[in-house]
Design an enzyme around this catalytic site. Sequence first.
Site, PDB file in Angstrom:
ATOM      1  N   GLU A 107      17.997  34.040-133.276  1.00  0.00           N
ATOM      2  CA  GLU A 107      18.098  33.816-131.825  1.00  0.00           C
ATOM      3  C   GLU A 107      16.886  34.420-131.117  1.00  0.00           C
ATOM      4  OE1 GLU A 107      19.069  32.424-129.346  1.00  0.00           O
ATOM      5  OE2 GLU A 107      21.223  32.337-129.026  1.00  0.00           O
ATOM      6  N   ASP A 111      21.676  38.015-124.329  1.00  0.00           N
ATOM      7  CA  ASP A 111      21.805  38.529-122.967  1.00  0.00           C
ATOM      8  C   ASP A 111      23.235  39.058-122.803  1.00  0.00           C
ATOM      9  OD1 ASP A 111      21.109  38.950-120.271  1.00  0.00           O
ATOM     10  OD2 ASP A 111      21.721  36.944-119.695  1.00  0.00           O
ATOM     11  N   VAL A 161      13.185  37.247-118.629  1.00  0.00           N
ATOM     12  CA  VAL A 161      11.864  37.180-119.262  1.00  0.00           C
ATOM     13  C   VAL A 161      11.509  35.769-119.728  1.00  0.00           C
ATOM     14  CG1 VAL A 161      11.743  39.608-119.963  1.00  0.00           C
ATOM     15  CG2 VAL A 161      12.902  37.955-121.448  1.00  0.00           C
TER      16      VAL A 161
HETATM   17  P1  IMP Z   1      23.890  34.893-123.345  1.00  0.00           P
HETATM   18  O1  IMP Z   1      24.939  33.926-123.777  1.00  0.00           O
HETATM   19  O2  IMP Z   1      24.192  35.470-121.992  1.00  0.00           O
HETATM   20  O3  IMP Z   1      23.652  35.971-124.378  1.00  0.00           O
HETATM   21  O4  IMP Z   1      22.536  34.137-123.129  1.00  0.00           O
HETATM   22  C1  IMP Z   1      22.242  33.050-123.879  1.00  0.00           C
HETATM   23  C2  IMP Z   1      21.009  32.291-123.539  1.00  0.00           C
HETATM   24  O5  IMP Z   1      20.569  32.469-122.186  1.00  0.00           O
HETATM   25  C3  IMP Z   1      19.853  32.729-124.393  1.00  0.00           C
HETATM   26  O6  IMP Z   1      19.923  32.179-125.691  1.00  0.00           O
HETATM   27  C4  IMP Z   1      18.705  32.177-123.582  1.00  0.00           C
HETATM   28  O7  IMP Z   1      18.556  30.802-123.850  1.00  0.00           O
HETATM   29  C5  IMP Z   1      19.171  32.381-122.151  1.00  0.00           C
HETATM   30  N1  IMP Z   1      18.598  33.612-121.610  1.00  0.00           N
HETATM   31  C6  IMP Z   1      19.209  34.792-121.401  1.00  0.00           C
HETATM   32  N2  IMP Z   1      18.395  35.708-120.876  1.00  0.00           N
HETATM   33  C7  IMP Z   1      17.200  35.091-120.767  1.00  0.00           C
HETATM   34  C8  IMP Z   1      15.908  35.524-120.293  1.00  0.00           C
HETATM   35  O8  IMP Z   1      15.685  36.678-119.874  1.00  0.00           O
HETATM   36  N3  IMP Z   1      14.931  34.585-120.335  1.00  0.00           N
HETATM   37  C9  IMP Z   1      15.112  33.327-120.790  1.00  0.00           C
HETATM   38  N4  IMP Z   1      16.291  32.888-121.245  1.00  0.00           N
HETATM   39  C10 IMP Z   1      17.324  33.761-121.241  1.00  0.00           C
HETATM   40 MG    MG Z   2      18.777  30.771-126.764  1.00  0.00          MG
END
Ligand code: IMP
Ligand code: MG
Length: 183
Positions: A107, A111, A161
């Site tokens: 991955e 986040d 980011v």
């Molecule tokens: P999560 O499910 O909240 O862990 O986030 C999943 C997806 O959100 C990641 O695989 C990224 O595609 C996108 N994402 C989360 N934070 C960022 C960031 O800071 N920059 C760009 N994409 C992000």
């Molecule tokens: Mg992703």
Amino acid sequence: MPDGAATATPDPRIGEVLVTEEQLATRVRELGEEISRDYAGRDVLLVGVLKGAVFFLSDLMRHLEMACEVDFMAVASYGSSTDCSGVVRILKDLDVSIEGRDVLIVEDIVDSGLTLSYLLRTMRARQPASLEVCALLTKPERLKVDLPIRYTGFEIPNRFVIGYGLDYAQKYRQLPFVAVLAD
Ligand code: IMP
Ligand code: MG
């Protein structure tokens, strides 16, 4: 060519660099060496999560010494472009069966962890021999679920980011470093 056209204007959305190109190269090599030691003699299926992980995965794979194959999944999470809702939909599934295989999910960033948590659940149900995660970046302050992340590249603060695969509205993936998206 008009005067000054050769000098590109710096993009104001590209903010502070959090991880430089050199730091990325060094850490990716270290991760590759660690994974190669852990999986020595095994045949691993790397699962890249499209599209962001493609850049990291292709660099990481060049440092892996054990036998390995690669496949991809694409998922969409409902929510705004900078926030994940936790509701995840598979847009593209794996081409191969993972039953009985050693699987390593690659991955770009974890986040809230909700996307990965969903992926892990889905993949565990398919009964791989082992299932681990390698994430280039994690944001520990944002993590909402307890996740077993075996390999982490860098822990970063709670900032949005871009670069090295990470996008903002599909742009900026090609930056060779990881920077904060400036507002
Ligand atoms: P999560 O499910 O909240 O862990 O986030 C999943 C997806 O959100 C990641 O695989 C990224 O595609 C996108 N994402 C989360 N934070 C960022 C960031 O800071 N920059 C760009 N994409 C992000
Ligand atoms: Mg992703």
